[in-house]
Motif scaffolding. Structure first.
Motif, PDB file in Angstrom:
ATOM      1  N   ALA A 107      -0.886  54.885 -18.866  1.00 35.46           N
ATOM      2  CA  ALA A 107      -1.902  54.381 -17.942  1.00 35.46           C
ATOM      3  C   ALA A 107      -2.510  55.533 -17.136  1.00 35.46           C
ATOM      4  O   ALA A 107      -1.797  56.396 -16.625  1.00 35.46           O
ATOM      5  CB  ALA A 107      -1.282  53.371 -16.989  1.00 35.46           C
ATOM      6  N   GLU A 113       3.184  45.424 -18.289  1.00 37.13           N
ATOM      7  CA  GLU A 113       2.177  45.676 -17.257  1.00 37.13           C
ATOM      8  C   GLU A 113       0.942  46.424 -17.786  1.00 37.13           C
ATOM      9  O   GLU A 113      -0.079  46.495 -17.106  1.00 37.13           O
ATOM     10  CB  GLU A 113       2.797  46.492 -16.112  1.00 37.13           C
ATOM     11  N   GLU A 155      -9.929  49.845 -21.439  1.00 33.60           N
ATOM     12  CA  GLU A 155      -9.857  49.334 -20.070  1.00 33.60           C
ATOM     13  C   GLU A 155      -9.196  47.958 -20.083  1.00 33.60           C
ATOM     14  O   GLU A 155      -9.741  46.993 -20.629  1.00 33.60           O
ATOM     15  CB  GLU A 155     -11.266  49.235 -19.471  1.00 33.60           C
ATOM     16  N   LYS A 156      -7.976  47.872 -19.539  1.00 28.01           N
ATOM     17  CA  LYS A 156      -7.225  46.615 -19.419  1.00 28.01           C
ATOM     18  C   LYS A 156      -7.165  45.838 -20.749  1.00 28.01           C
ATOM     19  O   LYS A 156      -7.624  44.690 -20.833  1.00 28.01           O
ATOM     20  CB  LYS A 156      -7.830  45.745 -18.313  1.00 28.01           C
ATOM     21  N   PRO A 178      -2.314  46.236 -25.777  1.00 27.56           N
ATOM     22  CA  PRO A 178      -2.369  47.702 -25.689  1.00 27.56           C
ATOM     23  C   PRO A 178      -1.637  48.385 -26.845  1.00 27.56           C
ATOM     24  O   PRO A 178      -0.618  47.890 -27.322  1.00 27.56           O
ATOM     25  CB  PRO A 178      -1.687  47.995 -24.351  1.00 27.56           C
ATOM     26  N   LYS A 223      -5.895  43.568 -23.859  1.00 31.49           N
ATOM     27  CA  LYS A 223      -4.965  42.443 -24.012  1.00 31.49           C
ATOM     28  C   LYS A 223      -3.748  42.844 -24.832  1.00 31.49           C
ATOM     29  O   LYS A 223      -2.634  42.420 -24.553  1.00 31.49           O
ATOM     30  CB  LYS A 223      -5.687  41.260 -24.680  1.00 31.49           C
ATOM     31  N   PRO A 234      -1.508  45.811 -19.796  1.00 30.97           N
ATOM     32  CA  PRO A 234      -2.847  45.183 -19.794  1.00 30.97           C
ATOM     33  C   PRO A 234      -3.570  45.246 -18.451  1.00 30.97           C
ATOM     34  O   PRO A 234      -4.762  44.946 -18.386  1.00 30.97           O
ATOM     35  CB  PRO A 234      -2.538  43.729 -20.195  1.00 30.97           C
ATOM     36  N   ARG A 235      -2.868  45.625 -17.377  1.00 30.25           N
ATOM     37  CA  ARG A 235      -3.526  45.708 -16.058  1.00 30.25           C
ATOM     38  C   ARG A 235      -4.222  47.052 -15.846  1.00 30.25           C
ATOM     39  O   ARG A 235      -4.935  47.240 -14.859  1.00 30.25           O
ATOM     40  CB  ARG A 235      -2.482  45.521 -14.945  1.00 30.25           C
ATOM     41  N   PHE A 236      -4.012  48.018 -16.750  1.00 27.69           N
ATOM     42  CA  PHE A 236      -4.462  49.393 -16.503  1.00 27.69           C
ATOM     43  C   PHE A 236      -5.495  49.853 -17.533  1.00 27.69           C
ATOM     44  O   PHE A 236      -5.675  49.240 -18.577  1.00 27.69           O
ATOM     45  CB  PHE A 236      -3.254  50.345 -16.563  1.00 27.69           C
ATOM     46  N   GLY A 237      -6.112  50.987 -17.203  1.00 27.97           N
ATOM     47  CA  GLY A 237      -6.877  51.735 -18.188  1.00 27.97           C
ATOM     48  C   GLY A 237      -5.873  52.481 -19.049  1.00 27.97           C
ATOM     49  O   GLY A 237      -5.103  53.296 -18.535  1.00 27.97           O
TER      50      GLY A 237
END
Length: 393
Positions: A191, A161, A181-182, A186, A184, A163-166
């Motif tokens: 987060a 999950e 920021e998000k 990480p 691909k 890649p959905r967050f900062g």
């Protein structure tokens, strides 16, 4: 004369919450009911009180009337103080500027005079639309011990999950080395929760600098944090491992209510050491009639139950007539469910009326929503994922 405070909190509560659809058509997201007897904003306000932070500025913008009335003098959260308390801070015309808050950083920038009057060492920045219990004082002590200029609360999220967050990348001492920021791919799973503690002097400098940049989006995540990082300021993370829910969508709001029906409750609302305070509607005790059936549900004061309630959350003043059946339902204050009506996997808004024999929602699929004050006629069916707006009826 205002007494100097070590730390003041600024609570960003201006969100339109468009992903909550008709539930936020006329109210700000932090004023949306949650958990049978609360509103979302009760959680950050109670966290402030329990953490010993007694100056809270609430920055409102979108549809603030109900939120302002709900906060009132701040007495439910013990924030009606002569030297401190809760202050509602809408955008205002200062002579030079009179504009809406342009971003999270600009919202705080417009309220520099409010913060300055308390002459704080530190400023805590919060969001008004998350459900969680957190000791901000423990985070503040971590900030002080690290000699940080900015501390950001983080949650370790599943790698899939991230890649959905900062995402904040840190060294072995939790000092932030990079903000992505998000991403691909990480490099960490830390987060950002959007909970910040700044040294006030540094914060003020960067807010004023940011306001002079015509290309800035005036946002903490997009501008202030990267600028501080680029300048070599000391930024640290603070890990939070408790329950946290961003109730920004219909599904997440419904899920957060359903979470309260798990045993043990993932966010303990019964802990006397960390109470969640709310404005009490002052209603009589709930009443359950002969023949009614309640299974694994939360029933709040003022409810009159004659039907079948299964795995549902009923807010204050709800009426469920004989023969009505609720399953996996969230029924907000003052709603009426008439005899023979069936409500499944649905949210029914404040003062809505489900007439006899109507069917709302389905056993599977997206959550159906009946908006505040909407009426579903006898025999009518509302399919999964459909939102019924009272103004469109």
């Amino acid at each position: 004369m205002m007494r100097k405070k070590q730390c003041v909190a600024m609570l960003l509560a201006g969100g339109q919450g468009s992903r909550l659809g008709i539930l936020t058509k006329n109210v700000a997201k932090p004023a949306v009911p949650y958990g049978g007897k609360y509103r979302i904003i009760d959680f950050p306000l109670s966290n402030c009180t329990n953490s010993g932070i007694d100056v809270v500025g609430v920055l409102t913008q979108y549809r603030p009337l109900e939120l302002n009335a709900y906060i009132g003098s701040g007495s439910p959260w013990d924030l009606d103080l002569s030297n401190g308390g809760v202050y509602v801070l809408p955008p205002y015309h200062s002579g030079k500027t009179g504009e809406w808050y342009k971003g999270t950083a600009n919202a705080i920038y417009q309220n520099i005079p409010f913060i300055a009057q308390w002459d704080p060492e530190y400023v805590l920045v919060l969001s008004g639309d998350h459900i969680y219990k957190m000791d901000y004082n423990a985070m503040l002590q971590s900030h002080i011990q690290n000699g940080a200029d900015l501390t950001i609360a983080v949650r370790e999220v599943p790698w899939a999950e991230a890649p959905r967050f900062g995402i904040l990348n840190t060294d072995a001492n939790n000092q932030i080395t990079e903000f992505e920021e998000k991403p691909k791919n990480p490099k960490s799973n830390k987060a950002s929760m959007g909970v910040y503690i700044f040294n006030w002097s540094k914060m003020r400098k960067y807010l004023e600098q940011d306001e002079l940049n015509p290309n800035s989006e005036n946002d903490f995540g997009k501008n202030i944090i990267p600028d501080m990082l680029a300048d070599g300021q000391k930024l640290f993370t603070y890990t939070f491992d408790g329950y946290w829910k961003d109730v920004g969508t219909i599904e997440s709001l419904w899920e957060a209510n359903m979470d309260l029906l798990e045993m043990p409750m993932p966010i303990d609302l019964y802990d006397p050491r960390w109470r969640i305070y709310a404005r009490n509607p002052g209603m009589p005790p709930h009443a359950v009639a002969d023949g009614a059936k309640i299974v694994n549900s939360l029933i709040t004061e003022g409810c009159q139950v004659k039907g079948v309630i299964n795995h549902s959350v009923l807010f204050a003043g709800v009426t469920v007539e004989a023969g009505a059946e609720l399953t996996d339902a969230v029924i907000m204050p003052g709603a009426v469910i008439e005899r023979g009506a069936i409500v499944r996997r649905a949210i029914v808004g404040e003062n809505a009326h489900i007439c006899a024999g109507a069917v709302v929602g389905e056993e599977t699929g997206l959550i159906a929503v009946v908006g505040p004050k909407a009426e579903i006629a006898s025999g009518e069916k509302v399919a999964a994922g459909v939102q019924i707006d009272a103004d469109a009826q």
